[in-house]
Write a protein that holds these residues in place. Sequence first.
Motif, PDB file in Angstrom:
ATOM      1  N   ILE A  50      43.255  33.515  26.457  1.00 31.11           N
ATOM      2  CA  ILE A  50      43.427  34.733  27.261  1.00 31.11           C
ATOM      3  C   ILE A  50      42.550  35.854  26.703  1.00 31.11           C
ATOM      4  O   ILE A  50      41.867  36.569  27.449  1.00 31.11           O
ATOM      5  CB  ILE A  50      44.906  35.159  27.287  1.00 31.11           C
ATOM      6  CG1 ILE A  50      45.746  34.116  28.019  1.00 31.11           C
ATOM      7  CG2 ILE A  50      45.051  36.519  27.968  1.00 31.11           C
ATOM      8  CD1 ILE A  50      47.232  34.405  28.000  1.00 31.11           C
ATOM      9  N   ASP A  51      42.566  36.017  25.378  1.00 28.17           N
ATOM     10  CA  ASP A  51      41.729  37.045  24.747  1.00 28.17           C
ATOM     11  C   ASP A  51      40.250  36.793  25.024  1.00 28.17           C
ATOM     12  O   ASP A  51      39.484  37.738  25.244  1.00 28.17           O
ATOM     13  CB  ASP A  51      41.978  37.065  23.232  1.00 28.17           C
ATOM     14  CG  ASP A  51      43.389  37.506  22.880  1.00 28.17           C
ATOM     15  OD1 ASP A  51      44.002  38.212  23.707  1.00 28.17           O
ATOM     16  OD2 ASP A  51      43.882  37.148  21.787  1.00 28.17           O
ATOM     17  N   SER A  52      39.859  35.518  25.021  1.00 26.23           N
ATOM     18  CA  SER A  52      38.464  35.181  25.303  1.00 26.23           C
ATOM     19  C   SER A  52      38.080  35.567  26.727  1.00 26.23           C
ATOM     20  O   SER A  52      36.989  36.113  26.969  1.00 26.23           O
ATOM     21  CB  SER A  52      38.242  33.679  25.078  1.00 26.23           C
ATOM     22  OG  SER A  52      36.927  33.310  25.424  1.00 26.23           O
ATOM     23  N   GLU A  53      38.964  35.299  27.679  1.00 29.11           N
ATOM     24  CA  GLU A  53      38.670  35.638  29.078  1.00 29.11           C
ATOM     25  C   GLU A  53      38.664  37.146  29.293  1.00 29.11           C
ATOM     26  O   GLU A  53      37.884  37.663  30.102  1.00 29.11           O
ATOM     27  CB  GLU A  53      39.693  34.974  30.001  1.00 29.11           C
ATOM     28  CG  GLU A  53      39.562  33.462  30.087  1.00 29.11           C
ATOM     29  CD  GLU A  53      38.218  33.018  30.622  1.00 29.11           C
ATOM     30  OE1 GLU A  53      37.636  33.751  31.452  1.00 29.11           O
ATOM     31  OE2 GLU A  53      37.737  31.951  30.213  1.00 29.11           O
ATOM     32  N   LYS A  54      39.502  37.878  28.561  1.00 30.28           N
ATOM     33  CA  LYS A  54      39.479  39.337  28.654  1.00 30.28           C
ATOM     34  C   LYS A  54      38.138  39.875  28.171  1.00 30.28           C
ATOM     35  O   LYS A  54      37.598  40.838  28.735  1.00 30.28           O
ATOM     36  CB  LYS A  54      40.617  39.933  27.839  1.00 30.28           C
ATOM     37  CG  LYS A  54      41.997  39.757  28.459  1.00 30.28           C
ATOM     38  CD  LYS A  54      43.065  40.393  27.586  1.00 30.28           C
ATOM     39  CE  LYS A  54      44.445  40.267  28.222  1.00 30.28           C
ATOM     40  NZ  LYS A  54      45.507  40.858  27.369  1.00 30.28           N
ATOM     41  N   ALA A  55      37.612  39.257  27.119  1.00 28.72           N
ATOM     42  CA  ALA A  55      36.297  39.656  26.626  1.00 28.72           C
ATOM     43  C   ALA A  55      35.215  39.365  27.666  1.00 28.72           C
ATOM     44  O   ALA A  55      34.240  40.115  27.794  1.00 28.72           O
ATOM     45  CB  ALA A  55      35.990  38.930  25.321  1.00 28.72           C
ATOM     46  N   ALA A  56      35.395  38.281  28.419  1.00 24.10           N
ATOM     47  CA  ALA A  56      34.424  37.942  29.461  1.00 24.10           C
ATOM     48  C   ALA A  56      34.409  38.989  30.570  1.00 24.10           C
ATOM     49  O   ALA A  56      33.358  39.235  31.193  1.00 24.10           O
ATOM     50  CB  ALA A  56      34.745  36.567  30.046  1.00 24.10           C
ATOM     51  N   VAL A  57      35.548  39.624  30.836  1.00 23.89           N
ATOM     52  CA  VAL A  57      35.599  40.702  31.831  1.00 23.89           C
ATOM     53  C   VAL A  57      34.741  41.872  31.365  1.00 23.89           C
ATOM     54  O   VAL A  57      33.934  42.432  32.134  1.00 23.89           O
ATOM     55  CB  VAL A  57      37.053  41.151  32.057  1.00 23.89           C
ATOM     56  CG1 VAL A  57      37.093  42.369  32.986  1.00 23.89           C
ATOM     57  CG2 VAL A  57      37.884  40.023  32.649  1.00 23.89           C
ATOM     58  N   SER A  58      34.894  42.238  30.106  1.00 22.20           N
ATOM     59  CA  SER A  58      34.083  43.337  29.557  1.00 22.20           C
ATOM     60  C   SER A  58      32.606  42.980  29.555  1.00 22.20           C
ATOM     61  O   SER A  58      31.738  43.829  29.818  1.00 22.20           O
ATOM     62  CB  SER A  58      34.543  43.658  28.131  1.00 22.20           C
ATOM     63  OG  SER A  58      35.899  44.058  28.115  1.00 22.20           O
ATOM     64  N   GLU A  59      32.314  41.717  29.290  1.00 23.15           N
ATOM     65  CA  GLU A  59      30.921  41.261  29.289  1.00 23.15           C
ATOM     66  C   GLU A  59      30.314  41.369  30.681  1.00 23.15           C
ATOM     67  O   GLU A  59      29.155  41.774  30.843  1.00 23.15           O
ATOM     68  CB  GLU A  59      30.862  39.818  28.801  1.00 23.15           C
ATOM     69  CG  GLU A  59      29.464  39.243  28.738  1.00 23.15           C
ATOM     70  CD  GLU A  59      29.448  37.803  28.251  1.00 23.15           C
ATOM     71  OE1 GLU A  59      28.403  37.142  28.436  1.00 23.15           O
ATOM     72  OE2 GLU A  59      30.468  37.345  27.718  1.00 23.15           O
ATOM     73  N   ALA A  60      31.103  41.009  31.708  1.00 19.89           N
ATOM     74  CA  ALA A  60      30.600  41.089  33.079  1.00 19.89           C
ATOM     75  C   ALA A  60      30.363  42.533  33.503  1.00 19.89           C
ATOM     76  O   ALA A  60      29.434  42.830  34.266  1.00 19.89           O
ATOM     77  CB  ALA A  60      31.582  40.415  34.035  1.00 19.89           C
ATOM     78  N   ALA A  61      31.197  43.442  32.994  1.00 22.56           N
ATOM     79  CA  ALA A  61      31.057  44.852  33.362  1.00 22.56           C
ATOM     80  C   ALA A  61      29.943  45.542  32.580  1.00 22.56           C
ATOM     81  O   ALA A  61      29.459  46.608  32.978  1.00 22.56           O
ATOM     82  CB  ALA A  61      32.378  45.590  33.125  1.00 22.56           C
ATOM     83  N   VAL A 108      32.677  40.956  37.878  1.00 21.39           N
ATOM     84  CA  VAL A 108      33.860  41.458  37.171  1.00 21.39           C
ATOM     85  C   VAL A 108      35.134  40.904  37.807  1.00 21.39           C
ATOM     86  O   VAL A 108      36.061  40.488  37.106  1.00 21.39           O
ATOM     87  CB  VAL A 108      33.873  43.000  37.173  1.00 21.39           C
ATOM     88  CG1 VAL A 108      35.196  43.522  36.609  1.00 21.39           C
ATOM     89  CG2 VAL A 108      32.705  43.547  36.362  1.00 21.39           C
ATOM     90  N   THR A 109      35.158  40.895  39.141  1.00 17.73           N
ATOM     91  CA  THR A 109      36.329  40.363  39.847  1.00 17.73           C
ATOM     92  C   THR A 109      36.547  38.897  39.511  1.00 17.73           C
ATOM     93  O   THR A 109      37.677  38.458  39.251  1.00 17.73           O
ATOM     94  CB  THR A 109      36.152  40.528  41.368  1.00 17.73           C
ATOM     95  OG1 THR A 109      36.027  41.914  41.683  1.00 17.73           O
ATOM     96  CG2 THR A 109      37.359  39.957  42.113  1.00 17.73           C
ATOM     97  N   ALA A 110      35.464  38.124  39.482  1.00 16.15           N
ATOM     98  CA  ALA A 110      35.568  36.702  39.158  1.00 16.15           C
ATOM     99  C   ALA A 110      36.095  36.514  37.737  1.00 16.15           C
ATOM    100  O   ALA A 110      36.932  35.628  37.485  1.00 16.15           O
ATOM    101  CB  ALA A 110      34.210  36.031  39.312  1.00 16.15           C
ATOM    102  N   ALA A 111      35.627  37.331  36.808  1.00 17.21           N
ATOM    103  CA  ALA A 111      36.099  37.226  35.421  1.00 17.21           C
ATOM    104  C   ALA A 111      37.579  37.574  35.317  1.00 17.21           C
ATOM    105  O   ALA A 111      38.329  36.941  34.558  1.00 17.21           O
ATOM    106  CB  ALA A 111      35.266  38.134  34.520  1.00 17.21           C
ATOM    107  N   LYS A 112      38.011  38.574  36.068  1.00 20.34           N
ATOM    108  CA  LYS A 112      39.433  38.946  36.060  1.00 20.34           C
ATOM    109  C   LYS A 112      40.295  37.833  36.655  1.00 20.34           C
ATOM    110  O   LYS A 112      41.402  37.566  36.174  1.00 20.34           O
ATOM    111  CB  LYS A 112      39.637  40.247  36.844  1.00 20.34           C
ATOM    112  CG  LYS A 112      39.100  41.479  36.134  1.00 20.34           C
ATOM    113  CD  LYS A 112      39.340  42.733  36.969  1.00 20.34           C
ATOM    114  CE  LYS A 112      38.852  43.981  36.238  1.00 20.34           C
ATOM    115  NZ  LYS A 112      39.045  45.220  37.049  1.00 20.34           N
ATOM    116  N   ILE A 113      39.798  37.196  37.711  1.00 25.71           N
ATOM    117  CA  ILE A 113      40.531  36.081  38.323  1.00 25.71           C
ATOM    118  C   ILE A 113      40.666  34.941  37.319  1.00 25.71           C
ATOM    119  O   ILE A 113      41.728  34.319  37.201  1.00 25.71           O
ATOM    120  CB  ILE A 113      39.824  35.611  39.608  1.00 25.71           C
ATOM    121  CG1 ILE A 113      39.908  36.693  40.684  1.00 25.71           C
ATOM    122  CG2 ILE A 113      40.455  34.316  40.121  1.00 25.71           C
ATOM    123  CD1 ILE A 113      39.056  36.399  41.910  1.00 25.71           C
TER     124      ILE A 113
END
Length: 421
Positions: A50-61, A108-113
């Motif tokens: 989960i923490d890794s995917e949250k980081a991916a959201v920041s990366e996409a933004a 960003v939306t895809a990363a959040k999903i």
Amino acid sequence: MRMIKVTLIAVLIQIFMSGASFAAGTLTLDECIKTALDKHPDLIAAKSKIDSEKAAVSEAAADGNLQAGVTSYYIRSGGSSDENAGDYSTSVTLEQSVYDWGKRDLSVTAAKINTDAVKADYLEARDQVIADVRSAYYGLNRSLRQQKVARTRYENYRKRLSWAKSYYDAGTKAKIEVTKAESDLASSKLALVSTQSSAEQMRAQLASAMGEPLLKIGDIEDVLGFKDWGIKADDAVEKALVSRPELAAQRKRVEYAKTNLSLEKKGLTPDLSASAGYGLYGSAPFDDNEWSAKLSINIPIIDGGLTKSKVEGAQADLVTADAEMESLSNSVILEVRKAWQSLNEAKETLTASMEAERYAKETYDLADGRYKAGVGNSLEISDAIESYAAAQAETVLSLYKCKEARLDLEKAIGGLDNEDK
């Protein structure tokens, strides 16, 4: 220094005693589950994802945020007679994406999903850990009850041997009565040892399910009693379609596939960006300087069919995700219906087992009284003891199957509670 050593020893003793009391005291199911939720490596790994995917959201933004950089160099060249002291340059640049026709927002939306899907995966792992702990706890309950049955059987044979010896000494029974009683007692001792070994194995399984494989499990609560659950099959199915974390995760993956398709369709859309910079350069500090500002637009025209291929792949991924969603829903419905039927079957079996145990107990009491009075024979009392022990064991097994069937239905519905219902 001596005071520090004494204090440290006291703290270590306190920690040791607290751990020992936890292992030696009566361990409840709720305590086992809480320990598993804190310590089990599967859940630790799931939380890390989960923490890794949250980081991916920041990366996409990050692509849409202001970018800044500093570049500096010094260069000197020429022959031995060249008096050039060399040149240097230092520049600062700023760059900001102005508009990309929604590509960044879709990323960003895809990363959040994806993050939401991984959160659902965590809930699935959590359900599995709770189910494993509860199953192991029930299994240990079953082993301990079977151990009691085996001990009762052993005690009944031991009492029967004592009577057989007294009758033989009095001359009212033949030697074969004593021999048969000794043989049955030895056999019951082996069965008792087997149940003791089974209980120790289940203790190890419970500790492993808790994520603490070296934990010494002592006494536990007896939770093998029967509690009826009057949920209807249709209600169970309806609840499962909402509560199952696997379905929630797959719904998010369908949503991600749709978002990714929209993103890939924007492969040939323009990008508008702005940049600015300031530089110092020359052969001596502050010889010269300049600033710059730029507004640029990149308009892709032909990409060799890359966008078309990506769109086709994304469309195929969406079809796959939709089909997997339908297949998973069908599997969940089937799982719930089978679990519901198994629970009802287990309840019927338990009713029959308890009735059979009651009759076996009455038969044993009659045979026990006859043998004690000296009018029964070894075959009659042996059959009665065996029948009673078998009926008791069958009741224990039926209670355990009811618990397991109830657990299977709860797991099929999804969203397991911390406590036994």
